[in-house]
Design an enzyme around this catalytic site. Sequence first.
Site, short mmCIF file in Angstrom:
data_model
loop_
_atom_site.label_atom_id
_atom_site.label_comp_id
_atom_site.label_asym_id
_atom_site.label_seq_id
_atom_site.Cartn_x
_atom_site.Cartn_y
_atom_site.Cartn_z
N CYS A 1 3.66 -4.21 0.25
CA CYS A 1 3.20 -3.19 -0.70
C CYS A 1 2.98 -3.85 -2.06
O CYS A 1 3.91 -4.46 -2.61
CB CYS A 1 4.23 -2.07 -0.81
SG CYS A 1 3.82 -0.87 -2.10
N ASP B 1 5.60 -3.51 4.40
CA ASP B 1 5.24 -2.36 5.22
C ASP B 1 5.23 -2.80 6.66
O ASP B 1 4.99 -3.98 6.95
CB ASP B 1 3.85 -1.83 4.83
CG ASP B 1 3.89 -1.01 3.55
OD1 ASP B 1 4.89 -0.31 3.32
OD2 ASP B 1 2.92 -1.09 2.77
#
Lengths: 144, 144, 144, 144, 144, 144, 144, 144, 144, 144
Positions: free
Chosen positions: H58, H65
């Site tokens: 991210c 993620d």
Amino acid sequence: MADKKKKAAKAEAERVYTDEHAASGLDTALPAIECWPNQYSSNDYWIEVTTPEFTSVCPRTGLPDQGTITIRYIPDKLCLELKSLKMYWLAYRNLGIFQENAVNRILEDCIKACAPREIVVSGEFTPRGGVYSTITANYSRRRK
Amino acid sequence: MADKKKKAAKAEAERVYTDEHAASGLDTALPAIECWPNQYSSNDYWIEVTTPEFTSVCPRTGLPDQGTITIRYIPDKLCLELKSLKMYWLAYRNLGIFQENAVNRILEDCIKACAPREIVVSGEFTPRGGVYSTITANYSRRRK
Amino acid sequence: MADKKKKAAKAEAERVYTDEHAASGLDTALPAIECWPNQYSSNDYWIEVTTPEFTSVCPRTGLPDQGTITIRYIPDKLCLELKSLKMYWLAYRNLGIFQENAVNRILEDCIKACAPREIVVSGEFTPRGGVYSTITANYSRRRK
Amino acid sequence: MADKKKKAAKAEAERVYTDEHAASGLDTALPAIECWPNQYSSNDYWIEVTTPEFTSVCPRTGLPDQGTITIRYIPDKLCLELKSLKMYWLAYRNLGIFQENAVNRILEDCIKACAPREIVVSGEFTPRGGVYSTITANYSRRRK
Amino acid sequence: MADKKKKAAKAEAERVYTDEHAASGLDTALPAIECWPNQYSSNDYWIEVTTPEFTSVCPRTGLPDQGTITIRYIPDKLCLELKSLKMYWLAYRNLGIFQENAVNRILEDCIKACAPREIVVSGEFTPRGGVYSTITANYSRRRK
Amino acid sequence: MADKKKKAAKAEAERVYTDEHAASGLDTALPAIECWPNQYSSNDYWIEVTTPEFTSVCPRTGLPDQGTITIRYIPDKLCLELKSLKMYWLAYRNLGIFQENAVNRILEDCIKACAPREIVVSGEFTPRGGVYSTITANYSRRRK
Amino acid sequence: MADKKKKAAKAEAERVYTDEHAASGLDTALPAIECWPNQYSSNDYWIEVTTPEFTSVCPRTGLPDQGTITIRYIPDKLCLELKSLKMYWLAYRNLGIFQENAVNRILEDCIKACAPREIVVSGEFTPRGGVYSTITANYSRRRK
Amino acid sequence: MADKKKKAAKAEAERVYTDEHAASGLDTALPAIECWPNQYSSNDYWIEVTTPEFTSVCPRTGLPDQGTITIRYIPDKLCLELKSLKMYWLAYRNLGIFQENAVNRILEDCIKACAPREIVVSGEFTPRGGVYSTITANYSRRRK
Amino acid sequence: MADKKKKAAKAEAERVYTDEHAASGLDTALPAIECWPNQYSSNDYWIEVTTPEFTSVCPRTGLPDQGTITIRYIPDKLCLELKSLKMYWLAYRNLGIFQENAVNRILEDCIKACAPREIVVSGEFTPRGGVYSTITANYSRRRK
Amino acid sequence: MADKKKKAAKAEAERVYTDEHAASGLDTALPAIECWPNQYSSNDYWIEVTTPEFTSVCPRTGLPDQGTITIRYIPDKLCLELKSLKMYWLAYRNLGIFQENAVNRILEDCIKACAPREIVVSGEFTPRGGVYSTITANYSRRRK
Ligand SMILES: [Ca+2]
Ligand SMILES: [Ca+2]
Ligand SMILES: [Ca+2]
Ligand SMILES: [Ca+2]
Ligand SMILES: [Ca+2]
Ligand SMILES: [Ca+2]
Ligand SMILES: [Ca+2]
Ligand SMILES: [Ca+2]
Ligand SMILES: [Ca+2]
Ligand SMILES: [Ca+2]
Ligand SMILES: [Ca+2]
Ligand SMILES: [Ca+2]
Ligand SMILES: [Ca+2]
Ligand SMILES: [Ca+2]
Ligand SMILES: [Ca+2]
Ligand SMILES: [Ca+2]
């Protein structure tokens, strides 16, 4: 302190189970559970009988309870006859009785009917107000 | 009291299992279960054989029962041959026998066929009238 | 009585496993299973390795068997190297061997390769003729 | 015989794990796991912490491994602080270390951080080449 | 060495749990859990009560936690009354308390309310930052 | 720019599929798929046949692929005979062919065998290197 | 070329379905399916009836088939009576008929019995030799 | 009113995505996705490729993620080569890019690589703060 | 021929549904379903309400039926009030009515209560004698 | 007749939703939902965001509701920013609002925030009194 007392008083006032509720359905006459002679009594073995369609009535609210009843037992001289067991279960349909008491009473009625060597009865009930409950009671002739 | 007597009489009249029912299928001749020599008998190990397609006939209603039979055993000198076991199972297709008796008879017939060190047989049957039943019987040569 | 004899004779004629079948694949040379030095041998711990893609050939019918093999073991000095284990498993692809024997042979070959403290090998096979089979064998250096 | 020797030589040549691989990642410095004071240390209780998003790098192939790590422990004076534990796990993201070693190292680092009464660490990894692996290591202060 | 010190200092600075956090919610007054007289106290049996809708607030972040609480116990003289138990649980909705402490406090409050023979309380919480946690605490009057 | 060129060159050098790989297995002779006369050809209906035990060989790596093949079709004059279909599938066991090509070839061979009104063939393969693949091809005589 | 011819000849010799097999069970008399008057015929609605316990006999091997039959239909003037439908299904228990034909015949017999507006019949059968099959046939009075 | 303004100002101050975040990773060079010549281009068919092990970073928080990426496409002249696709996906491992952008960029890169007739790309990501997200983007050459 | 006639006569004699059965429960007065004013009637949206605890009585056998009722509708001016809907459902507990009729009557009673734009009612019932049944009825004001 | 009137009167008296209940929570100010600029607005694509941890308060009983909210939309110029969306959802935690209204209000607030091309919002709530409810509302700019 006064606050605590008030709380206790209010709680008392709101007590939701009376003694009548607690004893409801314990002594109601129910259909007999028939038995048939165990053909293999020389050996211990387990029989498990389950109904996901058990229903009774809550003595406090008058609303139905719904759940799965399971009976597991080692037969001695007698096996529970399934059709009469079903009729016995159907007799709870309009009976006011707490879930805890229903499970314990089924245990006792099965013991009276077939005098098993071991037996476990459980009831797993659908949720009320986001709360699920399961009750499990058992009996062993040997460990008695 | 009179009420109770009536009830008992009615229940008696409605008894659904006769002695003939209870003994049905226990002595019928069935195909032999073949065996083959265990190649690893120096070590205990478990073999589990399952059929979800077992079917027999209820001696009381004449309607089929349907279920899953599982055999778990520690072979000694012999292993159960699967094709003959299948043929043995198929012989129950039109045989009148109670579920409890079918499981116990399969246990006995497997013991006769291969004299295992340990064996457990279970039958898990599809529901009738909203009621499921499972029977589990076992035998241990050592604990005998 | 004559009936019984005939039956026995017919059953004998139909015997489906020969001694050759029963011993098939037990002595065939297979690729070596490599090992690497256990870095944490001061402590017992379990390693489980599973392949859902194991396949071998039934020596009686010549048709493939298909199943999941699981090895669980406590390593001592050595851990099974996964790539060579995979190659070892692949060598069963065209090998005629009964399921029961495959599981026991894998157990023995792993013991020879890494001399584990404890080991369990199981094989869960896809159904043939509506019949599933699972074999589970184990070895403990301590309880030996 | 020659055949066997050739095979062994070829196998040796193909050895896929070197000693460097086997020791990779064992001594790399990793972020500290913080702790907070257990408020209920008078009673044994279990805390289980799981991440399905653990990832590290295989030292042999340079490719990522992916799996679920579970820590179950009975705290003594200290509980593992979850945010720092997460940061500790994230530090494996680009670290070359075998799965077996990662699980054992996490066990050791947790013991150093919080000195638990009991602890079990497991890693369940996604398949590579059709092969799944799970590693489970544990420690008990009492049984030591 | 300097490196190590720096690390420790940085870690200290980043400590995410304070003592206030750790003790948060332990002494807050909560609604009383009502009880009703057990009708089958001559026999041990288990009652399990579960809510998948438990929610409290993390004292560090101020954000909600969400999870499933399960209470399993053998009643002695008293059974937990479900409606008051539900009200007790609802009182955590806006209470700042760590998950570990919530589970232990529920255990203690149930013991105070109904003095059970055995009791186990567990909380299985939804993931935060990819991390799941489950806490399980128990008490036995007999083994005490 | 030079960087880009180098990259392209390296990528070219590493090209993993050759034209020989891509065409492998497309023309190999395979056992015929037998058919039997459809008894209900006046009405469109669907037959679905599935095997979860399909296996072939990757022409590039020489390693096995494993997957589930499903055939759904509306028969016209002929239905696929299941035993010969099984033998046809078994012929892929040691055949080098890409998954995409296997699915398309099965489609074509089924069309040749039974000239169906509609047919869909899919293959769902087990993961390799953390990557799953599914191929689905279809044919409609009417929309042709 | 000679090779191809030989193969074809061998395949012919091994043809496993005869015309007698293909037509088996199509004309055997079966118990009538009773109906009762639809009380809501002014509106289209769907009734789905399923039995997971359907069993018939393969006319080629003499071995049982086992599967789930589902009937979905929009009643017109009549609804299928469930008890007689069950008796109708039971009549397949010892009937030799191919799965494809069984599904199509059930479709036709239901149409004759209740003349529905729409109807779909499917049979999902348990695997034989690692091969599953599902047959789905339908009829619409409107699209006729 | 003042209250509303203050709220808006505070919200503005807390804006969590900057323009740099929003564009992060869109133009970073990534490894080329190789292709191989489709052998069945005369017919439309679907290829689906899935990895449950996709991971990126991210750009706002710097935390990983984790999710499942699925590509479904109808190839035209070219098929995506799976090994190079895997290498392409691995290049996201340490790349800062929003989930929504990752899915859209994969779509675009696949279109550039193989010019498919139809293509759908989706990403189903593990929860953050109790929130799950799934992104699905598609392209059709025909409907363009 | 005589055989056929006899069969038909016997079947007639065994007809299990009478006209009284078929109409049972259609006109019995039931509690009113309350409604409340839809706050978002400018937009079509769906509300789905489900109870897995619906139970009624079979008018032929006097035994309970048990199932899941689902109502899906687009409200117009009014939404169904859930507590009164529950009371309405509870009124079926001791009502003799066929499953098909119960579903259609619930549809009609909901239409009378809230005049929805669209509505679908389904009932999925637990098995009797190995047979499951599901009934689905719907109404659209627009397509009327 | 009198009976009917009495019933209606009693029902009226028991009306459980007032107009205040029905409008509760519709106009309460809630935190703004932030957005960020869509980087791929030239193409339609779907974003789905789900929280299984949504909770609000029933305005009639004062008890919490608990459910899963799902938002699916095609962004136009703007994407919903997930952290502010989470804060928006948290603001329902102590808000009195009916489930049907909550879903419709979330729909409206998302439309105001990001003006999507298409959007669907659904809420799937945990059971109350054995009754589950799901609400689904949607909006399309194009079909408007
Ligand atoms: Ca209770
Ligand atoms: Ca439980
Ligand atoms: Ca029985
Ligand atoms: Ca075998
Ligand atoms: Ca098993
Ligand atoms: Ca490894
Ligand atoms: Ca915690
Ligand atoms: Ca757990
Ligand atoms: Ca491929
Ligand atoms: Ca067939
Ligand atoms: Ca299917
Ligand atoms: Ca996002
Ligand atoms: Ca989804
Ligand atoms: Ca019916
Ligand atoms: Ca259905
Ligand atoms: Ca509502």
